[in-house]
Scaffold this motif. Structure first.
Motif, short mmCIF file in Angstrom:
data_model
loop_
_atom_site.label_atom_id
_atom_site.label_comp_id
_atom_site.label_asym_id
_atom_site.label_seq_id
_atom_site.Cartn_x
_atom_site.Cartn_y
_atom_site.Cartn_z
N PRO A 101 41.44 36.54 32.95
CA PRO A 101 40.02 36.28 32.70
C PRO A 101 39.46 35.08 33.47
O PRO A 101 38.25 35.00 33.68
N GLY A 102 40.30 34.19 33.94
CA GLY A 102 39.83 33.05 34.72
C GLY A 102 39.18 33.47 36.02
O GLY A 102 38.41 32.72 36.60
N GLY A 103 39.48 34.67 36.49
CA GLY A 103 38.91 35.16 37.74
C GLY A 103 37.69 36.04 37.55
O GLY A 103 37.24 36.68 38.50
N LEU A 104 37.13 36.06 36.34
CA LEU A 104 35.96 36.91 36.09
C LEU A 104 34.76 36.58 36.97
O LEU A 104 34.04 37.50 37.36
N PRO A 105 34.51 35.31 37.33
CA PRO A 105 33.36 35.06 38.22
C PRO A 105 33.49 35.80 39.56
O PRO A 105 32.53 36.41 40.02
N ILE A 106 34.66 35.77 40.17
CA ILE A 106 34.82 36.47 41.45
C ILE A 106 34.76 37.98 41.23
O ILE A 106 34.22 38.71 42.06
N ALA A 107 35.29 38.47 40.11
CA ALA A 107 35.20 39.90 39.80
C ALA A 107 33.74 40.31 39.62
O ALA A 107 33.33 41.39 40.06
#
Length: 130
Positions: A101-107
């Motif tokens: 979930p830490g990569g949700l901004p890039i997703a």
């Protein structure tokens, strides 16, 4: 101007994202070290290791990233390039939703750029949906 904002900029940004990912993947295949490795959860690291250890998925994905990224960047059959990337984009988005979930901004950025291009090229995909 409208086409630049709705098609050209998303196409170039998406191309650059995948070309950077391809370069990073090929460097890892050659050296065993990443150029870029954002913070990833333990589950995400295990998933990534499984892809790399499979022996064929990682090189295949990075080759698709490279070819499709170049197609998008140079505007040569960009609708086909995007179609080639769709399975990988889907996995990346689900990866961040479920495992990292830490990569949700890039997703989210990836999802928006992809949606913009799918809309821009909708006439080219119409025959696929009949």
């Amino acid at each position: 101007m409208f086409r630049i904002v709705t098609t050209d900029i998303p196409r170039i940004l998406l191309a650059l994202l995948f070309l950077i990912g391809a370069a990073n993947g090929f460097v890892w295949m050659i050296t065993g070290h990443d150029l870029i490795h954002p913070p990833t959860s333990d589950a995400g690291l295990r998933f990534e290791a499984a892809l790399r250890d499979s022996g064929f998925l990682w090189p295949m994905m990075k080759t698709i990233d490279l070819v499709a990224g170049l197609m998008l960047l140079f505007n040569r059959a960009p609708a086909l390039g995007l179609l080639m990337l769709l399975p990988i984009i889907t996995v990346i988005i689900l990866f961040h939703l479920v495992l990292n979930p830490g990569g949700l901004p890039i997703a989210g950025i990836l999802a928006v750029l992809t949606a913009m291009l799918l809309f821009a090229y909708r006439d080219r995909y119409a025959a696929l949906l009949r």
